[in-house]
Design a protein around this motif. Structure first.
Motif, PDB file in Angstrom:
ATOM      1  N   GLN A   1     -10.778   9.703  -8.081  1.00  0.00           N
ATOM      2  CA  GLN A   1     -11.391   8.642  -7.719  1.00  0.00           C
ATOM      3  C   GLN A   1     -11.973   8.610  -6.573  1.00  0.00           C
ATOM      4  O   GLN A   1     -13.037   7.765  -5.943  1.00  0.00           O
ATOM      5  CB  GLN A   1     -10.413   7.385  -7.628  1.00  0.00           C
ATOM      6  CG  GLN A   1      -9.699   6.946  -8.827  1.00  0.00           C
ATOM      7  CD  GLN A   1      -8.865   5.853  -8.701  1.00  0.00           C
ATOM      8  OE1 GLN A   1      -9.260   4.930  -7.934  1.00  0.00           O
ATOM      9  NE2 GLN A   1      -7.804   5.715  -9.883  1.00  0.00           N
ATOM     10  N   MET A   2     -11.781   9.624  -5.484  1.00  0.00           N
ATOM     11  CA  MET A   2     -12.524   9.787  -4.415  1.00  0.00           C
ATOM     12  C   MET A   2     -13.817  10.534  -4.595  1.00  0.00           C
ATOM     13  O   MET A   2     -13.999  11.182  -5.520  1.00  0.00           O
ATOM     14  CB  MET A   2     -11.654  10.385  -3.423  1.00  0.00           C
ATOM     15  CG  MET A   2     -10.628   9.968  -2.753  1.00  0.00           C
ATOM     16  SD  MET A   2     -10.890   8.470  -1.913  1.00  0.00           S
ATOM     17  CE  MET A   2     -11.568   9.149  -0.402  1.00  0.00           C
TER      18      MET A   2
ATOM     19  N   LYS B   1      -3.076  -0.685  -2.817  1.00  0.00           N
ATOM     20  CA  LYS B   1      -4.014   0.546  -3.004  1.00  0.00           C
ATOM     21  C   LYS B   1      -3.144   1.603  -2.489  1.00  0.00           C
ATOM     22  O   LYS B   1      -2.102   1.660  -1.920  1.00  0.00           O
ATOM     23  CB  LYS B   1      -5.271   0.384  -2.346  1.00  0.00           C
ATOM     24  CG  LYS B   1      -6.090  -0.728  -2.740  1.00  0.00           C
ATOM     25  CD  LYS B   1      -7.638  -0.765  -1.877  1.00  0.00           C
ATOM     26  CE  LYS B   1      -8.540  -1.971  -2.373  1.00  0.00           C
ATOM     27  NZ  LYS B   1      -9.678  -1.668  -1.623  1.00  0.00           N
TER      28      LYS B   1
ATOM     29  N   LEU C   1     -10.239   2.358   6.414  1.00  0.00           N
ATOM     30  CA  LEU C   1     -10.990   1.419   6.166  1.00  0.00           C
ATOM     31  C   LEU C   1      -9.952   0.165   6.227  1.00  0.00           C
ATOM     32  O   LEU C   1      -8.648   0.048   6.023  1.00  0.00           O
ATOM     33  CB  LEU C   1     -11.520   1.678   4.636  1.00  0.00           C
ATOM     34  CG  LEU C   1     -12.436   2.580   4.573  1.00  0.00           C
ATOM     35  CD1 LEU C   1     -12.960   2.712   2.963  1.00  0.00           C
ATOM     36  CD2 LEU C   1     -13.664   2.455   5.422  1.00  0.00           C
TER      37      LEU C   1
ATOM     38  N   GLU D   1      -6.477   1.914  -6.982  1.00  0.00           N
ATOM     39  CA  GLU D   1      -7.639   2.362  -6.293  1.00  0.00           C
ATOM     40  C   GLU D   1      -7.149   3.125  -5.122  1.00  0.00           C
ATOM     41  O   GLU D   1      -6.220   2.995  -4.468  1.00  0.00           O
ATOM     42  CB  GLU D   1      -8.712   1.254  -6.058  1.00  0.00           C
ATOM     43  CG  GLU D   1      -9.802   1.474  -5.078  1.00  0.00           C
ATOM     44  CD  GLU D   1     -10.730   0.389  -4.922  1.00  0.00           C
ATOM     45  OE1 GLU D   1     -11.629   0.667  -4.097  1.00  0.00           O
ATOM     46  OE2 GLU D   1     -10.335  -0.876  -5.327  1.00  0.00           O
TER      47      GLU D   1
ATOM     48  N   TRP E   1      -7.444  -2.674   5.770  1.00  0.00           N
ATOM     49  CA  TRP E   1      -6.461  -3.121   4.600  1.00  0.00           C
ATOM     50  C   TRP E   1      -5.460  -3.997   5.118  1.00  0.00           C
ATOM     51  O   TRP E   1      -4.441  -4.147   4.427  1.00  0.00           O
ATOM     52  CB  TRP E   1      -5.849  -1.826   4.074  1.00  0.00           C
ATOM     53  CG  TRP E   1      -5.278  -0.708   5.029  1.00  0.00           C
ATOM     54  CD1 TRP E   1      -6.052   0.427   5.550  1.00  0.00           C
ATOM     55  CD2 TRP E   1      -4.051  -0.756   5.797  1.00  0.00           C
ATOM     56  NE1 TRP E   1      -5.197   0.817   6.551  1.00  0.00           N
ATOM     57  CE2 TRP E   1      -4.084   0.471   6.698  1.00  0.00           C
ATOM     58  CE3 TRP E   1      -2.987  -1.476   5.601  1.00  0.00           C
ATOM     59  CZ2 TRP E   1      -2.862   0.697   7.477  1.00  0.00           C
ATOM     60  CZ3 TRP E   1      -1.845  -1.252   6.303  1.00  0.00           C
ATOM     61  CH2 TRP E   1      -1.758  -0.244   7.224  1.00  0.00           C
TER      62      TRP E   1
ATOM     63  N   LEU F   1      -3.565   4.688   0.085  1.00  0.00           N
ATOM     64  CA  LEU F   1      -4.180   4.984   1.225  1.00  0.00           C
ATOM     65  C   LEU F   1      -4.236   6.460   1.499  1.00  0.00           C
ATOM     66  O   LEU F   1      -2.884   7.199   1.547  1.00  0.00           O
ATOM     67  CB  LEU F   1      -3.476   4.294   2.616  1.00  0.00           C
ATOM     68  CG  LEU F   1      -3.160   2.925   2.365  1.00  0.00           C
ATOM     69  CD1 LEU F   1      -2.491   2.346   3.675  1.00  0.00           C
ATOM     70  CD2 LEU F   1      -4.723   2.375   2.341  1.00  0.00           C
TER      71      LEU F   1
ATOM     72  N   TYR G   1       0.816  -1.124   0.121  1.00  0.00           N
ATOM     73  CA  TYR G   1      -0.017  -0.006  -0.068  1.00  0.00           C
ATOM     74  C   TYR G   1       0.715   1.188   0.074  1.00  0.00           C
ATOM     75  O   TYR G   1       1.829   1.232   0.850  1.00  0.00           O
ATOM     76  CB  TYR G   1      -0.775  -0.152   1.194  1.00  0.00           C
ATOM     77  CG  TYR G   1      -1.986  -1.129   1.103  1.00  0.00           C
ATOM     78  CD1 TYR G   1      -3.267  -0.985   0.812  1.00  0.00           C
ATOM     79  CD2 TYR G   1      -1.541  -2.390   1.764  1.00  0.00           C
ATOM     80  CE1 TYR G   1      -4.203  -2.030   0.647  1.00  0.00           C
ATOM     81  CE2 TYR G   1      -2.306  -3.320   1.874  1.00  0.00           C
ATOM     82  CZ  TYR G   1      -3.720  -3.285   1.310  1.00  0.00           C
ATOM     83  OH  TYR G   1      -4.562  -4.336   1.131  1.00  0.00           O
TER      84      TYR G   1
ATOM     85  N   GLN H   1      -7.908   4.454  -1.328  1.00  0.00           N
ATOM     86  CA  GLN H   1      -8.946   4.176   0.024  1.00  0.00           C
ATOM     87  C   GLN H   1      -8.504   4.729   0.937  1.00  0.00           C
ATOM     88  O   GLN H   1      -7.454   5.174   1.076  1.00  0.00           O
ATOM     89  CB  GLN H   1      -8.538   2.444   0.162  1.00  0.00           C
ATOM     90  CG  GLN H   1      -9.244   2.117   1.436  1.00  0.00           C
ATOM     91  CD  GLN H   1      -8.812   0.553   1.703  1.00  0.00           C
ATOM     92  OE1 GLN H   1      -8.875  -0.177   0.806  1.00  0.00           O
ATOM     93  NE2 GLN H   1      -8.516   0.244   2.815  1.00  0.00           N
ATOM     94  N   SER H   2      -9.666   5.336   1.790  1.00  0.00           N
ATOM     95  CA  SER H   2      -9.340   6.020   2.968  1.00  0.00           C
ATOM     96  C   SER H   2      -8.439   4.949   3.984  1.00  0.00           C
ATOM     97  O   SER H   2      -8.621   3.857   4.081  1.00  0.00           O
ATOM     98  CB  SER H   2     -10.588   6.231   3.746  1.00  0.00           C
ATOM     99  OG  SER H   2     -10.341   7.008   4.777  1.00  0.00           O
ATOM    100  N   TYR H   3      -7.718   5.566   4.713  1.00  0.00           N
ATOM    101  CA  TYR H   3      -6.758   4.940   5.425  1.00  0.00           C
ATOM    102  C   TYR H   3      -7.331   4.202   6.762  1.00  0.00           C
ATOM    103  O   TYR H   3      -6.688   3.172   6.980  1.00  0.00           O
ATOM    104  CB  TYR H   3      -5.722   5.956   6.242  1.00  0.00           C
ATOM    105  CG  TYR H   3      -6.068   6.712   7.361  1.00  0.00           C
ATOM    106  CD1 TYR H   3      -5.652   5.917   8.542  1.00  0.00           C
ATOM    107  CD2 TYR H   3      -6.955   7.413   7.244  1.00  0.00           C
ATOM    108  CE1 TYR H   3      -6.022   6.869   9.638  1.00  0.00           C
ATOM    109  CE2 TYR H   3      -7.449   7.937   8.438  1.00  0.00           C
ATOM    110  CZ  TYR H   3      -6.880   7.786   9.777  1.00  0.00           C
ATOM    111  OH  TYR H   3      -7.358   8.542  10.719  1.00  0.00           O
TER     112      TYR H   3
END
Length: 421
Positions: free
Chosen positions: A297-298, A377, A345, A339, A347, A379, A285, A341-343
């Motif tokens: 993408q956010m 992904k 969430l 992709e 992973w 982060l 990540y 992703q919020s940190y």
């Protein structure tokens, strides 16, 4: 009467002498009596023999009675653990440095020259705590410079055999030291090998399936702080790619506060060989909150809340902006698509490795390619609008301890499920 006085004349003479010498110190007169036993005849013709008291020798009694006689000096009582004789019986010897001693110049060479450290395979450690941690972890000492012998005696004797011990003036150590308060001891060690180190048992019991990859970190203070956070979070390993500051530079050692001897550190790796140090099925990540892909993408809600930074100065931006200059129909496959992703969430469902880039150059293209190849992904750490980005050390700490939290929650859920069944 005259005859009586004349007959007693032999007995009155000592009394007259006593009267005539009454100005003498009485203690000295008693001392003389005790020193040489004599026969004392009183006017009543009573004879008394003066002898030394039981258990006392005349000379000892005289010495105790007289404050004027110098007493013999007693030998200085020193505990055996502090006597140089006992310490030297272990086979250890030390030299005293003379002015112009060439051995002292090697210290500054090691401090200032990274090529010398890498070529000679030696590092410099300063301070009693750091040196003690290094010895406990199995680091091999070569030379110690110290200003007081007590500093060496505090170290394990069995670790000092075959080591050159050189006593120098504290002023010299103060000149070499970068510390505000020098501790009076410096040591040259062989560069530690992570495979041969003995890390603390408590650290090994709390290791997590979590790794840290440092990409183009140039600031010594940031790297030292990151290593300290990695040890605190329980990282199983720290990998440093080429382009990072030397992990064994004195400024990094000071900032890390002993983390070098609590977590394995592998230095100066190529991206081609780095995957060999990752456990099987590891997902990589990338910590990145400045990419154009992140903004695209956010969700709009995330952008409205300022979860995307506005800086355009990272190296990655250069890659992404070059994508806009491509001719129509040209391939864009060279730029990895990751992709975002919020940190916070989840992973950490698989062994995870987090890439932290330097503040000047950002993450490299190679790190993005590695993340893509492992199914990782980007982060994203939320920041408020107007804030460019977080400090690299701060971002690493947030992500590592978030990973630790997620792993702990997963372990608690697993234990509950087992208890139900």
């Amino acid at each position: 009467m005259a005859a009586r006085v004349k007959g007693l004349g032999w007995a009155t003479r000592p009394l007259l002498r006593v009267v005539q010498t009454s100005y003498l110190d009485g203690r000295r007169w008693v001392r003389a009596l005790r020193r040489n036993p004599v026969r004392v005849v009183f006017p009543s013709r009573q004879v008394v023999e003066r002898k030394p008291g039981p258990g006392k020798q005349p000379q000892r009694a005289a010495a105790e009675a007289s404050p004027y006689e110098p007493r013999p000096k007693q030998p200085l009582q020193v505990s055996p653990s502090q006597t140089p004789c006992t310490w030297e019986e272990s086979g250890l010897r030390y030299d005293k440095a003379l002015p112009g001693d060439r051995r002292l110049s090697s210290v500054m060479t090691i401090v200032k020259s990274r090529p010398f450290r890498e070529k000679q395979g030696k590092i410099l450690l300063e301070g009693r705590r750091l040196i003690a941690d290094a010895l406990k972890a199995g680091a091999v000492p070569k030379v110690f410079f110290f200003s007081r012998l007590e500093y060496i005696k505090e170290l394990p004797i069995d670790k000092l055999k075959g080591v050159s011990l050189i006593k120098v003036k504290f002023e010299d150590i103060k000149d070499w030291s970068d510390l505000v308060t020098p501790q009076g001891i410096m040591g040259i060690f062989a560069k530690p090998d992570h495979d041969k180190m003995t890390y603390p048992e408590t650290q090994l019991r709390h290791l997590l399936p979590l790794l840290l990859i440092c990409d183009n970190l140039r600031d010594p203070g940031n790297l030292g702080t990151i290593l300290r956070s990695a040890a605190g979070a329980g990282c199983s390993k720290v990998l440093l790619t080429k382009g990072c500051v030397d992990a064994w530079e004195p400024k990094v050692l000071r900032a890390a506060m002993g983390a070098h001897f609590q977590v394995p550190i592998i230095n100066n790796l190529d991206w081609e060989t780095l995957p060999n140090y990752l456990p099987t099925d590891t997902r990589v990540y990338v910590a990145d909150n400045c990419g154009l892909y992140a903004q695209a993408q956010m969700s709009n809600k995330a952008s409205d809340h300022g979860w995307v930074c506005e800086r355009r100065l990272s190296k990655l931006h250069k890659y992404e902006e070059e994508d806009d200059d491509l001719e129509p129909g040209a391939s864009k496959a060279w730029l990895p698509e990751l992709e975002v992703q919020s940190y916070d969430l989840d992973w950490t469902e698989a062994p995870a490795a987090v890439v932290i880039g330097g503040e000047t150059h950002g993450v490299s293209l190679e790190s993005l390619q590695l993340a893509e190849s492992t199914g990782g992904k980007r982060l994203l750490i939320p920041v408020v609008p107007g804030v460019d980005s977080l400090n690299s050390a701060m971002a690493a700490s947030i992500l590592l301890f978030e990973g630790k939290r997620q792993l702990r929650v997963r372990a608690e859920h697993s234990s509950r499920d087992r208890s139900y069944h």
